[in-house]
Design an enzyme around this catalytic site. Structure first.
Site, PDB file in Angstrom:
ATOM      1  N   ARG A   1      -8.965  -0.386   3.853  1.00  0.00           N
ATOM      2  CA  ARG A   1      -8.121   0.650   3.258  1.00  0.00           C
ATOM      3  C   ARG A   1      -6.738   0.101   2.942  1.00  0.00           C
ATOM      4  NH1 ARG A   1      -6.916   4.773   7.055  1.00  0.00           N
ATOM      5  NH2 ARG A   1      -5.490   5.241   5.413  1.00  0.00           N
TER       6      ARG A   1
ATOM      7  N   ARG B   1      -0.929  14.756  12.991  1.00  0.00           N
ATOM      8  CA  ARG B   1      -0.067  14.412  11.858  1.00  0.00           C
ATOM      9  C   ARG B   1       0.276  15.688  11.086  1.00  0.00           C
ATOM     10  NH1 ARG B   1      -2.052   8.916   8.970  1.00  0.00           N
ATOM     11  NH2 ARG B   1       0.071   8.907   8.213  1.00  0.00           N
ATOM     12  N   PRO B   2       1.173  16.504  11.638  1.00  0.00           N
ATOM     13  CA  PRO B   2       1.498  17.763  10.970  1.00  0.00           C
ATOM     14  C   PRO B   2       2.239  17.545   9.649  1.00  0.00           C
ATOM     15  CG  PRO B   2       2.950  17.401  12.846  1.00  0.00           C
ATOM     16  CD  PRO B   2       1.949  16.286  12.859  1.00  0.00           C
ATOM     17  N   ILE B   3       2.248  18.559   8.791  1.00  0.00           N
ATOM     18  CA  ILE B   3       3.012  18.458   7.541  1.00  0.00           C
ATOM     19  C   ILE B   3       4.001  19.624   7.433  1.00  0.00           C
ATOM     20  CG2 ILE B   3       1.310  17.100   6.261  1.00  0.00           C
ATOM     21  CD1 ILE B   3       0.487  19.748   4.866  1.00  0.00           C
ATOM     22  N   ASP B   4       4.412  20.128   8.610  1.00  0.00           N
ATOM     23  CA  ASP B   4       5.324  21.278   8.620  1.00  0.00           C
ATOM     24  C   ASP B   4       6.640  20.988   7.886  1.00  0.00           C
ATOM     25  OD1 ASP B   4       5.715  19.426  10.671  1.00  0.00           O
ATOM     26  OD2 ASP B   4       6.632  20.864  12.024  1.00  0.00           O
TER      27      ASP B   4
ATOM     28  N   CYS C   1      -5.554   8.088   8.321  1.00  0.00           N
ATOM     29  CA  CYS C   1      -5.699   7.280   9.524  1.00  0.00           C
ATOM     30  C   CYS C   1      -5.826   8.144  10.772  1.00  0.00           C
ATOM     31  CB  CYS C   1      -4.452   6.402   9.697  1.00  0.00           C
ATOM     32  SG  CYS C   1      -4.695   4.734   9.156  1.00  0.00           S
TER      33      CYS C   1
ATOM     34  N   ARG D   1      -4.861  10.415   3.188  1.00  0.00           N
ATOM     35  CA  ARG D   1      -3.673  11.108   3.672  1.00  0.00           C
ATOM     36  C   ARG D   1      -2.703  11.437   2.527  1.00  0.00           C
ATOM     37  NH1 ARG D   1      -1.338  13.895   7.704  1.00  0.00           N
ATOM     38  NH2 ARG D   1       0.898  13.703   7.525  1.00  0.00           N
TER      39      ARG D   1
ATOM     40  N   LYS E   1       0.840  -1.217   0.000  1.00  0.00           N
ATOM     41  CA  LYS E   1       0.000   0.000   0.000  1.00  0.00           C
ATOM     42  C   LYS E   1       0.869   1.259   0.000  1.00  0.00           C
ATOM     43  CE  LYS E   1      -1.790   1.640   4.064  1.00  0.00           C
ATOM     44  NZ  LYS E   1      -1.406   3.024   4.310  1.00  0.00           N
ATOM     45  N   ASN E   2       1.905   1.249   0.856  1.00  0.00           N
ATOM     46  CA  ASN E   2       2.671   2.481   1.016  1.00  0.00           C
ATOM     47  C   ASN E   2       3.689   2.703  -0.117  1.00  0.00           C
ATOM     48  OD1 ASN E   2       1.073   2.893   3.193  1.00  0.00           O
ATOM     49  ND2 ASN E   2       2.640   2.462   4.737  1.00  0.00           N
TER      50      ASN E   2
ATOM     51  N   ASP F   1       3.620   0.680  12.389  1.00  0.00           N
ATOM     52  CA  ASP F   1       2.442  -0.017  11.850  1.00  0.00           C
ATOM     53  C   ASP F   1       2.344  -1.456  12.353  1.00  0.00           C
ATOM     54  OD1 ASP F   1       1.868   2.269  10.447  1.00  0.00           O
ATOM     55  OD2 ASP F   1       2.804   1.591   8.587  1.00  0.00           O
TER      56      ASP F   1
HETATM   57  N1  EPU Z   1       5.810  14.490  11.105  1.00  0.00           N
HETATM   58  C1  EPU Z   1       5.961  15.803  11.456  1.00  0.00           C
HETATM   59  N2  EPU Z   1       5.978  16.742  10.470  1.00  0.00           N
HETATM   60  C2  EPU Z   1       5.855  16.424   9.158  1.00  0.00           C
HETATM   61  C3  EPU Z   1       5.719  15.065   8.811  1.00  0.00           C
HETATM   62  C4  EPU Z   1       5.693  14.107   9.810  1.00  0.00           C
HETATM   63  O1  EPU Z   1       6.058  16.144  12.636  1.00  0.00           O
HETATM   64  O2  EPU Z   1       5.893  17.336   8.316  1.00  0.00           O
HETATM   65  C5  EPU Z   1       5.762  13.458  12.168  1.00  0.00           C
HETATM   66  C6  EPU Z   1       4.383  12.785  12.234  1.00  0.00           C
HETATM   67  O3  EPU Z   1       3.462  13.539  12.993  1.00  0.00           O
HETATM   68  C7  EPU Z   1       4.703  11.451  12.856  1.00  0.00           C
HETATM   69  C8  EPU Z   1       6.084  11.138  12.287  1.00  0.00           C
HETATM   70  O4  EPU Z   1       6.621  12.392  11.842  1.00  0.00           O
HETATM   71  O5  EPU Z   1       4.793  11.573  14.247  1.00  0.00           O
HETATM   72  C9  EPU Z   1       6.087  10.140  11.151  1.00  0.00           C
HETATM   73  O6  EPU Z   1       5.321  10.613  10.058  1.00  0.00           O
HETATM   74  P1  EPU Z   1       5.669  10.262   8.557  1.00  0.00           P
HETATM   75  O7  EPU Z   1       5.583  11.525   7.771  1.00  0.00           O
HETATM   76  O8  EPU Z   1       6.916   9.478   8.490  1.00  0.00           O
HETATM   77  O9  EPU Z   1       4.436   9.335   8.163  1.00  0.00           O
HETATM   78  P2  EPU Z   1       3.508   9.403   6.887  1.00  0.00           P
HETATM   79  O10 EPU Z   1       4.302   9.614   5.675  1.00  0.00           O
HETATM   80  O11 EPU Z   1       2.362  10.317   7.154  1.00  0.00           O
HETATM   81  C10 EPU Z   1       3.729   6.840   6.409  1.00  0.00           C
HETATM   82  C11 EPU Z   1       2.794   5.675   6.221  1.00  0.00           C
HETATM   83  C12 EPU Z   1       2.139   5.329   7.542  1.00  0.00           C
HETATM   84  C13 EPU Z   1       3.234   4.986   8.547  1.00  0.00           C
HETATM   85  C14 EPU Z   1       4.235   6.155   8.650  1.00  0.00           C
HETATM   86  C15 EPU Z   1       5.410   5.873   9.563  1.00  0.00           C
HETATM   87  C16 EPU Z   1       2.061   5.839   3.931  1.00  0.00           C
HETATM   88  C17 EPU Z   1       0.928   6.002   2.988  1.00  0.00           C
HETATM   89  N3  EPU Z   1       1.791   6.001   5.220  1.00  0.00           N
HETATM   90  O12 EPU Z   1       2.926   7.921   6.880  1.00  0.00           O
HETATM   91  O13 EPU Z   1       1.342   4.177   7.292  1.00  0.00           O
HETATM   92  O14 EPU Z   1       2.658   4.743   9.794  1.00  0.00           O
HETATM   93  O15 EPU Z   1       4.744   6.481   7.336  1.00  0.00           O
HETATM   94  O16 EPU Z   1       6.107   4.770   9.095  1.00  0.00           O
HETATM   95  O17 EPU Z   1       3.185   5.568   3.526  1.00  0.00           O
HETATM   96  C18 EPU Z   1      -0.344   2.634   7.713  1.00  0.00           C
HETATM   97  O18 EPU Z   1       0.032   2.045   6.690  1.00  0.00           O
HETATM   98  O19 EPU Z   1      -1.161   2.159   8.518  1.00  0.00           O
HETATM   99  C19 EPU Z   1       0.172   3.969   7.975  1.00  0.00           C
HETATM  100  C20 EPU Z   1      -0.399   4.813   8.801  1.00  0.00           C
END
Ligand code: EPU
Length: 424
Positions: free
Chosen positions: A403, A126-129, A121, A97, A25-26, A310
């Site tokens: 999902r 889940r910030p995107i800063d 999820c 997401r 998926k990812n 995960d």
């Molecule tokens: N974070 C920040 N700022 C940002 C981005 C992330 O503070 O700008 C923090 C998040 O809040 C979190 C941590 O960094 O605490 C990790 O977030 P990351 O960005 O690595 O996760 P993601 O890209 O949103 C992907 C997977 C998730 C998986 C995470 C961690 C996909 C589609 N999603 O999410 O998968 O948990 O990496 O490995 O690739 C799942 O499959 O169930 C799932 C949630």
């Protein structure tokens, strides 16, 4: 395609047999987004049939792509030289997401993006800063008004970006934005998950110039354009971990095929420490045999190659019935303990410290109950709990599981589970 509903599981079952792992998926989600960097045809194989993939397909069609998707194959073609839109509707932004990767794509193709904060999820904040800061370094100006994000650039230009945290989505957004930027981009402290490698290999097969793949720093030399390609999506390591945990927790015996052993070392170690036996048959096939009684195990989730967040909700049900006392610390999503709370309704003895860890004292048995899968992995973990519990367990909100798992209940039934899905 299942939409919403609940799983009904009859417990006291040992899983036995063979299961074949689907595409990740990812990996498929970022690769679908990156496909539109090219105006030529992209052919993808080993595509899992998942709700999130279908939502993203609709989003790509909404911005001008033609997407044919059946039998685990997907053909994507951008119908115009540019994208049809540089905006992502609120519904798409919030339904999935990974709409967040439209930032990188639209800025690369259209020099402008308008979207809303992404949904996905239910894992707490889940910030995107880091995405926004990093894209700003490539020459993007962002304005924000409530949930609305507007980014504009006069043209992306390579830069050196030192990530404060190796975010998976953030790394992917910068890669997508920089492969056709002017000049060279260096990204330090990148996420090294296998799905990032898959994205980089996919883009290189389209003519991108990305080096350092699999290391902590990526060097991306911008190219003018990308061509079409064919690419096979890597196997899903989290789905693999789920079936490993299901074998271990139920005391079963499962042969897992079409996976990739090199992605699984930390997970294999945990499952062995918990008392299961793992036979590596070859680099795509493993057999997991669960013990009569699992042993307690302490672990902490962290970035790859450490224990994936995960996998945490998938291992905790086994620890809830293991011999002794386990401690699990969550360093990625500090509040991701929905499964622990639900397991307590089934008779588990799990205490949350209110910060980021749980203490689990193994009990003899779990009792069937009505529980709710807050996110997709919690849902899968609760299905595993239901498989070993006494009596019937109902897992509500099972849309979440659909999902991210292809044919989940069908695969479990093939292994002898008594599970059915009821549409609401
Ligand atoms: N974070 C920040 N700022 C940002 C981005 C992330 O503070 O700008 C923090 C998040 O809040 C979190 C941590 O960094 O605490 C990790 O977030 P990351 O960005 O690595 O996760 P993601 O890209 O949103 C992907 C997977 C998730 C998986 C995470 C961690 C996909 C589609 N999603 O999410 O998968 O948990 O990496 O490995 O690739 C799942 O499959 O169930 C799932 C949630």
């Amino acid at each position: 395609m299942l939409t919403n509903g609940r799983y009904i599981v009859n417990g006291s079952c040992k899983l036995n047999g063979e299961v074949s792992i689907s595409g990740a998926k990812n990996s498929i989600l970022p690769i679908m987004c990156a496909s539109l960097l090219s105006n030529e045809t992209v052919e993808l194989s080993n595509v899992p049939n998942l709700n999130d993939v279908n939502v993203l397909k609709n989003l790509l069609e909404d911005i001008g792509a033609k997407v044919n998707y059946n039998e685990n194959r997907m053909v994507i073609k951008n119908l115009n030289a540019n994208l049809k839109k540089n905006t992502v509707d609120k519904e798409y932004s919030q339904k999935i997401r990974y709409s967040v990767l439209m930032l990188g794509l639209m800025l690369a193709k259209e020099k402008k993006v308008v979207m809303y904060y992404p949904g996905g999820c239910n894992l707490g904040k889940r910030p995107i800063d880091i995405h926004l800061e990093s894209l700003a370094k490539l020459g993007v100006k962002f304005e924000q008004e409530g949930d609305l994000i507007i980014g504009t650039t006069t043209g992306l230009v390579g830069a050196t970006i030192n990530l404060r945290f190796p975010t998976v989505g953030g790394t992917e957004n910068i890669i997508i934005a920089s492969v056709t930027a002017k000049g060279t981009t260096i990204i330090n402290n990148v996420a090294r998950e296998p799905e990032i490698e898959d994205l980089c290999n996919f883009l290189n097969s389209m003519g991108a110039k990305i080096s350092g793949i699999g290391t902590k720093s990526l060097v991306i030399e911008g190219v003018k354009e990308l061509r079409g390609t064919s690419h096979e999506i890597i196997p899903d390591r989290i789905e693999t971990a789920t079936f490993m945990a299901a074998a271990a927790t139920t005391g079963g015996d499962i042969l897992i095929k079409n996976t990739k052993v090199e992605y699984l070392f930390e997970i294999m170690r945990a499952i062995q420490e918990m008392g299961a036996t793992i036979e590596v048959i070859d680099n795509k096939t493993i057999r997991v045999l669960g013990p009569e009684k699992l042993e307690a195990y302490n672990f902490e989730t962290t970035v790859y190659p450490g224990m994936p967040t995960d996998v945490q909700p998938i291992l905790v049900p086994g620890l809830a019935i293991a011999n002794g006392y386990s401690k699990v610390e969550e360093t990625i999503y500090k509040e991701r303990f929905a499964v622990a709370k639900e397991l307590n309704k089934m008779g588990a003895n799990i205490k949350f410290d209110g910060i980021n860890s749980v203490e689990i004292l193994g009990v003899k048995n779990l009792e069937g109950s009505i529980v709710r899968g807050a996110d997709l992995r919690a849902g899968a973990g609760l299905v595993i709990a239901g498989l070993v519990a006494n009596g019937e367990t109902i897992i509500e909100n099972s849309y979440q599981v659909n999902r991210g798992y292809e044919n989940f209940e069908h695969k479990l039934r093939q292994l002898g589970a008594d599970i059915r899905y009821e549409e609401k």
